[in-house]
Write an enzyme that holds these catalytic residues in place. Structure first.
Site, PDB file in Angstrom:
ATOM      1  N   ASP A   1      51.972 -36.745  48.582  1.00 56.48           N
ATOM      2  CA  ASP A   1      51.414 -35.528  49.183  1.00 56.48           C
ATOM      3  C   ASP A   1      51.632 -35.530  50.693  1.00 56.48           C
ATOM      4  O   ASP A   1      51.312 -34.546  51.370  1.00 56.48           O
ATOM      5  CB  ASP A   1      49.940 -35.338  48.806  1.00 56.48           C
ATOM      6  CG  ASP A   1      49.057 -36.479  49.280  1.00 56.48           C
ATOM      7  OD1 ASP A   1      49.581 -37.485  49.778  1.00 56.48           O
ATOM      8  OD2 ASP A   1      47.821 -36.349  49.146  1.00 56.48           O
ATOM      9  N   SER A   2      52.234 -36.608  51.218  1.00 61.83           N
ATOM     10  CA  SER A   2      52.691 -36.603  52.612  1.00 61.83           C
ATOM     11  C   SER A   2      53.697 -35.483  52.833  1.00 61.83           C
ATOM     12  O   SER A   2      54.003 -35.137  53.976  1.00 61.83           O
ATOM     13  CB  SER A   2      53.321 -37.955  52.968  1.00 61.83           C
ATOM     14  OG  SER A   2      54.278 -38.325  51.992  1.00 61.83           O
TER      15      SER A   2
ATOM     16  N   ASP B   1      51.936 -37.557  43.363  1.00 64.34           N
ATOM     17  CA  ASP B   1      50.576 -37.608  43.919  1.00 64.34           C
ATOM     18  C   ASP B   1      49.724 -36.462  43.393  1.00 64.34           C
ATOM     19  O   ASP B   1      50.177 -35.312  43.348  1.00 64.34           O
ATOM     20  CB  ASP B   1      50.641 -37.482  45.450  1.00 64.34           C
ATOM     21  CG  ASP B   1      50.359 -38.787  46.155  1.00 64.34           C
ATOM     22  OD1 ASP B   1      49.728 -39.679  45.559  1.00 64.34           O
ATOM     23  OD2 ASP B   1      50.779 -38.902  47.327  1.00 64.34           O
TER      24      ASP B   1
ATOM     25  N   LYS C   1      49.589 -40.521  40.914  1.00 60.29           N
ATOM     26  CA  LYS C   1      48.856 -41.414  41.822  1.00 60.29           C
ATOM     27  C   LYS C   1      47.636 -40.658  42.326  1.00 60.29           C
ATOM     28  O   LYS C   1      47.722 -39.452  42.576  1.00 60.29           O
ATOM     29  CB  LYS C   1      49.733 -41.849  42.997  1.00 60.29           C
ATOM     30  CG  LYS C   1      48.967 -42.688  44.031  1.00 60.29           C
ATOM     31  CD  LYS C   1      49.889 -43.386  45.016  1.00 60.29           C
ATOM     32  CE  LYS C   1      50.350 -42.563  46.179  1.00 60.29           C
ATOM     33  NZ  LYS C   1      49.266 -42.010  47.015  1.00 60.29           N
TER      34      LYS C   1
ATOM     35  N   GLU D   1      43.975 -41.168  44.991  1.00 58.47           N
ATOM     36  CA  GLU D   1      43.345 -41.984  46.024  1.00 58.47           C
ATOM     37  C   GLU D   1      41.891 -42.281  45.668  1.00 58.47           C
ATOM     38  O   GLU D   1      41.226 -41.454  45.041  1.00 58.47           O
ATOM     39  CB  GLU D   1      43.406 -41.251  47.383  1.00 58.47           C
ATOM     40  CG  GLU D   1      44.821 -41.054  47.882  1.00 58.47           C
ATOM     41  CD  GLU D   1      44.888 -40.416  49.267  1.00 58.47           C
ATOM     42  OE1 GLU D   1      43.840 -40.236  49.924  1.00 58.47           O
ATOM     43  OE2 GLU D   1      46.013 -40.085  49.687  1.00 58.47           O
TER      44      GLU D   1
ATOM     45  N   GLU E   1      47.104 -49.273  51.509  1.00 59.91           N
ATOM     46  CA  GLU E   1      47.614 -48.655  52.754  1.00 59.91           C
ATOM     47  C   GLU E   1      46.729 -49.002  53.950  1.00 59.91           C
ATOM     48  O   GLU E   1      45.495 -48.944  53.870  1.00 59.91           O
ATOM     49  CB  GLU E   1      47.672 -47.127  52.590  1.00 59.91           C
ATOM     50  CG  GLU E   1      48.094 -46.435  53.890  1.00 59.91           C
ATOM     51  CD  GLU E   1      48.490 -44.976  53.749  1.00 59.91           C
ATOM     52  OE1 GLU E   1      48.491 -44.448  52.626  1.00 59.91           O
ATOM     53  OE2 GLU E   1      48.821 -44.374  54.796  1.00 59.91           O
TER      54      GLU E   1
HETATM   55  O1  KIV Z   1      51.757 -39.426  50.232  1.00 54.85           O
HETATM   56  C1  KIV Z   1      52.392 -40.477  50.454  1.00 54.85           C
HETATM   57  O2  KIV Z   1      53.532 -40.453  50.928  1.00 54.85           O
HETATM   58  C2  KIV Z   1      51.746 -41.727  50.121  1.00 54.85           C
HETATM   59  C3  KIV Z   1      52.420 -42.996  50.538  1.00 54.85           C
HETATM   60  C4  KIV Z   1      52.502 -43.117  51.998  1.00 54.85           C
HETATM   61  C5  KIV Z   1      51.827 -44.179  49.889  1.00 54.85           C
HETATM   62  O3  KIV Z   1      50.704 -41.734  49.537  1.00 54.85           O
END
Ligand code: KIV
Length: 290
Positions: free
Chosen positions: A67-68, A106, A136, A138, A205
């Site tokens: 989600d970055s 994510d 994924k 969090e 992280e």
């Molecule tokens: O969203 C992302 O890119 C991440 C990684 C930096 C682990 O969660």
């Protein structure tokens, strides 16, 4: 040998030559850590587009549609505004562009925290829309019941502990975690709770190194570090960070290239050639047949 791609016009899929390896599976990733040891660390990078996936795929074990992409692709101030639809669109592109890596998508903020049922609905939507193999999410112990609920219903889950960027408004920033005893203990117990709940891997992280090592030793599944430790079972970086697309380089990033510089110099040449009418030349224009 580098991989080239041939567009199959009937499927719109670009087929690689030479044919790359069979796609890895989630159980194969999980099995890379045996009796607490990962002989060869897992290689994970973020990918958001089909072409980026094509270029990264053969080198990686896991492609993370992170989600970055909120900041990297959309210029958003954080990952908080990212939507399920954004993740689904980019996830589908990355699956289309990859043949070897396990693709993990994510779960965006607000799509899973309310209940295991909400998480199942969102995760099922992502897997159906993208063809990815896993999601994924969090959060630590508080998310363990959700991780168990999803894993027991056919959705492999990668956990994410330590600095969890979706919680930036609670954390107050992106500083490293685990500096106090209480925080350190919580990170290790969060990782253990996710492991016991069935997470197939856990991202650690922005955590001080001894705590990243302790968490890695405390869990049976592989850990994947970012700003953590070389002793994690694998590593991940945001691809644009490691390629040098941004001026700002977080401490935990190694810039392997200066792609921003390459783009700047290349575009300057293009602009100069357009303005001086040096481009296009005869090579790039169509002439009437003689
Ligand atoms: O969203 C992302 O890119 C991440 C990684 C930096 C682990 O969660």
């Amino acid at each position: 040998m580098s991989t080239t791609f041939q567009l199959d016009t009937s499927t719109s899929r670009a087929n690689p030559t030479p044919q790359v390896m069979k796609r890895l599976t989630v159980p194969a990733i999980r099995a890379r850590k045996k009796d607490g040891v990962t002989a060869t660390p897992l290689v994970m990078l973020t990918a958001y587009t089909a072409r980026q996936a094509q270029l990264l795929d053969a080198h990686c074990d896991i492609l993370l549609v992170g989600d970055s992409l909120g900041q990297v692709i959309y210029g958003l101030p954080s990952t908080v505004p990212v939507t399920l639809e954004m993740m689904a669109n980019h996830g589908a592109a990355v699956v289309r562009g990859s043949y070897h890596s396990v693709v993990v998508v994510d779960m965006p903020f607000g799509s899973y925290e309310a209940s295991p049922e909400q998480a199942f609905e969102s995760a099922a939507f992502l897997l159906k829309q993208t063809g990815a193999a896993a999601v994924k999410l969090e959060g630590g112990a508080v998310m363990a019941p959700t991780v168990a609920f999803l894993s027991q219903r056919g959705i492999p889950v990668m956990g994410h502990v330590g600095l969890t960027p979706q919680a930036v408004n609670v954390l107050g920033g992106y500083g490293a975690r685990g500096r106090s005893d209480a925080e350190a203990e919580k990170i290790v117990s969060d990782a253990k709770a996710l492991d016991e709940a069935g997470a197939f891997a856990i991202v650690i992280e922005g955590v001080v190194e001894p705590i990243a090592i302790a968490a890695t030793q405390a869990v049976t599944c592989p850990t994947i570090g970012i700003g953590a430790s070389a002793q994690c079972d694998g590593q991940v970086l945001v691809t644009e960070d490691m390629l040098g697309m941004f001026e700002r380089v977080p401490r935990f990033v190694k810039r392997y290239e200066d792609i921003a510089g390459v783009i700047d110099r290349t575009v300057a040449r293009y602009a100069e050639e357009v303005r001086s009418r040096a481009f296009p030349t005869e090579d790039q224009t169509y002439q009437p047949k003689a």
